[in-house]
Write an enzyme that holds these catalytic residues in place. Sequence first.
Site, PDB file in Angstrom:
ATOM      1  N   GLU A 118      12.588 -16.214  14.171  1.00 48.07           N
ATOM      2  CA  GLU A 118      11.355 -16.431  13.840  1.00 48.07           C
ATOM      3  C   GLU A 118      11.060 -17.404  12.903  1.00 48.07           C
ATOM      4  OE1 GLU A 118       8.446 -13.582  11.898  1.00 48.07           O
ATOM      5  OE2 GLU A 118       8.205 -12.990  14.038  1.00 48.07           O
ATOM      6  N   GLU A 132       5.967 -14.600   0.868  1.00 47.98           N
ATOM      7  CA  GLU A 132       6.539 -14.715   2.254  1.00 47.98           C
ATOM      8  C   GLU A 132       6.556 -16.370   2.352  1.00 47.98           C
ATOM      9  OE1 GLU A 132       4.464 -12.435   1.773  1.00 47.98           O
ATOM     10  OE2 GLU A 132       5.706 -10.403   2.342  1.00 47.98           O
ATOM     11  N   HIS A 205      -1.014  -3.967   3.871  1.00 47.46           N
ATOM     12  CA  HIS A 205       0.216  -3.685   2.779  1.00 47.46           C
ATOM     13  C   HIS A 205       0.233  -4.844   2.111  1.00 47.46           C
ATOM     14  CE1 HIS A 205       3.309  -5.961   4.675  1.00 47.46           C
ATOM     15  NE2 HIS A 205       2.711  -5.767   5.798  1.00 47.46           N
ATOM     16  N   ARG A 207       1.133  -7.680  -0.437  1.00 45.96           N
ATOM     17  CA  ARG A 207       1.127  -7.612  -1.756  1.00 45.96           C
ATOM     18  C   ARG A 207       0.073  -8.210  -2.439  1.00 45.96           C
ATOM     19  NH1 ARG A 207       6.429  -6.551  -2.174  1.00 45.96           N
ATOM     20  NH2 ARG A 207       7.325  -6.008  -4.270  1.00 45.96           N
ATOM     21  N   HIS A 238       0.991   2.601   4.649  1.00 40.94           N
ATOM     22  CA  HIS A 238       2.319   1.996   4.368  1.00 40.94           C
ATOM     23  C   HIS A 238       2.849   2.872   3.168  1.00 40.94           C
ATOM     24  CE1 HIS A 238       5.343  -0.697   2.248  1.00 40.94           C
ATOM     25  NE2 HIS A 238       5.113  -1.624   3.337  1.00 40.94           N
TER      26      HIS A 238
HETATM   27  C1  UD1 Z   1       7.943  -5.906   2.556  1.00 40.51           C
HETATM   28  C2  UD1 Z   1       8.112  -7.466   2.645  1.00 40.51           C
HETATM   29  C3  UD1 Z   1       6.681  -7.936   3.408  1.00 40.51           C
HETATM   30  C4  UD1 Z   1       6.866  -7.206   4.716  1.00 40.51           C
HETATM   31  C5  UD1 Z   1       6.693  -5.826   4.108  1.00 40.51           C
HETATM   32  C6  UD1 Z   1       6.723  -4.932   5.822  1.00 40.51           C
HETATM   33  C7  UD1 Z   1       8.982  -8.613   0.798  1.00 40.51           C
HETATM   34  C8  UD1 Z   1       8.746  -9.349  -0.620  1.00 40.51           C
HETATM   35  N1  UD1 Z   1       7.966  -8.087   1.168  1.00 40.51           N
HETATM   36  O1  UD1 Z   1       6.835  -5.717   1.703  1.00 40.51           O
HETATM   37  O2  UD1 Z   1       7.131  -9.399   3.735  1.00 40.51           O
HETATM   38  O3  UD1 Z   1       5.481  -7.523   5.467  1.00 40.51           O
HETATM   39  O4  UD1 Z   1       7.916  -5.490   3.768  1.00 40.51           O
HETATM   40  O5  UD1 Z   1       6.408  -3.666   5.516  1.00 40.51           O
HETATM   41  O6  UD1 Z   1       9.901  -8.605   1.144  1.00 40.51           O
HETATM   42  N2  UD1 Z   1       8.560   2.189   0.118  1.00 40.51           N
HETATM   43  C9  UD1 Z   1       9.164   3.300   0.367  1.00 40.51           C
HETATM   44  N3  UD1 Z   1       9.963   3.562   1.472  1.00 40.51           N
HETATM   45  C10 UD1 Z   1       9.831   2.644   2.393  1.00 40.51           C
HETATM   46  C11 UD1 Z   1       9.518   1.370   2.180  1.00 40.51           C
HETATM   47  C12 UD1 Z   1       8.773   1.023   1.116  1.00 40.51           C
HETATM   48  O7  UD1 Z   1       8.958   4.222  -0.381  1.00 40.51           O
HETATM   49  O8  UD1 Z   1      10.650   2.791   3.601  1.00 40.51           O
HETATM   50  C13 UD1 Z   1       7.498   1.873  -0.891  1.00 40.51           C
HETATM   51  C14 UD1 Z   1       8.617   1.678  -2.320  1.00 40.51           C
HETATM   52  O9  UD1 Z   1       8.117   2.436  -3.717  1.00 40.51           O
HETATM   53  C15 UD1 Z   1       8.404   0.069  -2.734  1.00 40.51           C
HETATM   54  C16 UD1 Z   1       7.080  -0.434  -1.996  1.00 40.51           C
HETATM   55  O10 UD1 Z   1       7.024   0.821  -0.870  1.00 40.51           O
HETATM   56  O11 UD1 Z   1       8.883  -0.254  -3.778  1.00 40.51           O
HETATM   57  C17 UD1 Z   1       7.193  -1.847  -1.597  1.00 40.51           C
HETATM   58  O12 UD1 Z   1       8.197  -2.057  -0.706  1.00 40.51           O
HETATM   59  P1  UD1 Z   1       8.546  -3.556  -0.812  1.00 40.51           P
HETATM   60  O13 UD1 Z   1       9.785  -3.804   0.117  1.00 40.51           O
HETATM   61  O14 UD1 Z   1       8.808  -3.830  -2.188  1.00 40.51           O
HETATM   62  O15 UD1 Z   1       7.218  -4.407  -0.274  1.00 40.51           O
HETATM   63  P2  UD1 Z   1       6.655  -4.485   1.076  1.00 40.51           P
HETATM   64  O16 UD1 Z   1       5.056  -4.265   0.472  1.00 40.51           O
HETATM   65  O17 UD1 Z   1       6.887  -3.317   1.812  1.00 40.51           O
HETATM   66  N1  UDP Z   2       4.483  -0.639  12.422  1.00 41.77           N
HETATM   67  C1  UDP Z   2       5.297   0.799  12.683  1.00 41.77           C
HETATM   68  N2  UDP Z   2       4.362   1.745  12.202  1.00 41.77           N
HETATM   69  C2  UDP Z   2       3.493   1.671  11.310  1.00 41.77           C
HETATM   70  C3  UDP Z   2       2.909   0.443  11.210  1.00 41.77           C
HETATM   71  C4  UDP Z   2       3.668  -0.660  11.735  1.00 41.77           C
HETATM   72  O1  UDP Z   2       6.126   0.869  13.239  1.00 41.77           O
HETATM   73  O2  UDP Z   2       2.743   2.632  10.994  1.00 41.77           O
HETATM   74  C5  UDP Z   2       5.141  -1.683  13.122  1.00 41.77           C
HETATM   75  C6  UDP Z   2       4.334  -2.862  13.925  1.00 41.77           C
HETATM   76  O3  UDP Z   2       4.268  -2.405  15.455  1.00 41.77           O
HETATM   77  C7  UDP Z   2       5.039  -4.053  13.723  1.00 41.77           C
HETATM   78  C8  UDP Z   2       5.538  -4.104  12.514  1.00 41.77           C
HETATM   79  O4  UDP Z   2       5.921  -2.286  12.353  1.00 41.77           O
HETATM   80  O5  UDP Z   2       6.194  -4.220  14.976  1.00 41.77           O
HETATM   81  C9  UDP Z   2       4.798  -4.556  11.491  1.00 41.77           C
HETATM   82  O6  UDP Z   2       5.561  -4.430  10.043  1.00 41.77           O
HETATM   83  P1  UDP Z   2       4.639  -4.547   8.712  1.00 41.77           P
HETATM   84  O7  UDP Z   2       3.054  -4.699   9.058  1.00 41.77           O
HETATM   85  O8  UDP Z   2       4.966  -3.495   8.005  1.00 41.77           O
HETATM   86  O9  UDP Z   2       4.989  -5.800   8.311  1.00 41.77           O
HETATM   87  P2  UDP Z   2       4.512  -7.511   8.657  1.00 41.77           P
HETATM   88  O10 UDP Z   2       4.532  -7.576   9.995  1.00 41.77           O
HETATM   89  O11 UDP Z   2       3.119  -7.669   7.902  1.00 41.77           O
HETATM   90  O12 UDP Z   2       5.532  -8.446   7.989  1.00 41.77           O
END
Ligand code: UD1
Ligand code: UDP
Length: 371
Positions: A118, A132, A205, A207, A238
């Site tokens: 990608e 990102e 979600h 940031r 999320h």
């Molecule tokens: C990350 C990615 C973002 C992507 C997103 C997909 C970075 C900086 N950001 O952002 O590009 O779009 O994932 O969802 O790489 N948490 C849990 N359990 C989980 C996942 C997250 O508890 O399974 C909570 C934790 O408290 C964590 C917070 O979510 O601190 C944020 O997770 P983080 O990976 O830092 O950033 P995302 O916003 O998820």
């Molecule tokens: N997705 C999922 N469960 C959810 C929300 C999203 O499986 O409750 C899937 C969605 O189909 C897609 C991917 O997660 O394939 C997108 O992830 P996210 O929105 O977390 O991150 P981004 O694409 O913005 O990086």
Amino acid sequence: MKKIVVTVGCRPDCIKMMPVIKELKKRRDAETVILSTGQHRQMLDSVFATFGERPDYDLGIMTENQDLFDITANILRSVKAVLTEISPDIVLVHGDTTSAYVVSLACFYLNIPVGHVEAGLRTGNMRSPFPEEFNRQSIGLTARYHFAPTAHAARTLISEGKSTDRVYVTGNTVIDAMRCTVMSDYTHAELEWARGSRLLLITAHRRENIGDPMRGILRAVRRAVEERGDVKVVYPVHMNPDVRKTASEELGGCDRIHLIDPLDVVGCHNFEAHSYLCLTDSGGLQEECPSYGVPVLVARDTTERPEGVEAGTLRLVGTAEASVYSALCKLLDDRTEYEKMARACNPYGDGHAAERIADILLDGKYTPWNG
Ligand code: UD1
Ligand code: UDP
């Protein structure tokens, strides 16, 4: 035999790497090693469980409310020993997460070639999406292979000066994943609840949206839904605690809005297919919903996925309450406007991206993009 490490860290890159993992595991001349940074936990475990895979190495770095310093430092500190032990021929990273960026940085330090799946998505604005845009541009600086999902992304890479013999158009692997997730007989209690209404699917979600922008988006949703009795909302929230707090503060207490835990990927794809409309700041949903002919309002100021905007199924609506509200009302009240956007289109490939990536890595059968 080539030893190929496939890196995952968060929900979206894990979903999109699964077809690559499955394909590489079928090939006799590849040894596939799954390296998870564990940047996500429950949301990543859910993807592994759905696809019946497990990481070979898990750095397990997630902490609650981690910031970018935590993620970066914790991965960089622990990945050196793992990569040194595995000693791979190539490491694949996906997209634009900090996991992908830091592992590519470690590979650069260790002189291990990287394949970027990608590749070539850009907004050109380092602050949007943050971090990102920085992550993907940085990965692009050192990658040996750039696997672009579309010709547009390939052109972007070439215009940045990437060597033409390193850029390949493969399609997006999410289309491969969707071949096994979408089911005509899928059922879920929330879909039963929404039956007979127009379903608005929301995810948010990013940031840079946490705080006032997210409040603006969600207030617009609440107003639009409270004014229309035939609209119901499902919002799989999320796991980020800040996102969950804002979501329940802004949308709690409305009986036509259901806040639920994250769906597994099969659930998410099937909810998309059953939706009337989607409002999201996610990257992945911008790629998936167009295939179902579901219009997507993108709650952001920029997108790195112009293909869907050009095709007419995505519309950028910003995050201000007024602009999101007006875009929602237009699509909910104006049938002609809705029909204009509700056209199935899929600019992201034929569902065979993972095969191409494996061919390129293993026997060079697939030729670089030549414009
Ligand atoms: C990350 C990615 C973002 C992507 C997103 C997909 C970075 C900086 N950001 O952002 O590009 O779009 O994932 O969802 O790489 N948490 C849990 N359990 C989980 C996942 C997250 O508890 O399974 C909570 C934790 O408290 C964590 C917070 O979510 O601190 C944020 O997770 P983080 O990976 O830092 O950033 P995302 O916003 O998820
Ligand atoms: N997705 C999922 N469960 C959810 C929300 C999203 O499986 O409750 C899937 C969605 O189909 C897609 C991917 O997660 O394939 C997108 O992830 P996210 O929105 O977390 O991150 P981004 O694409 O913005 O990086």
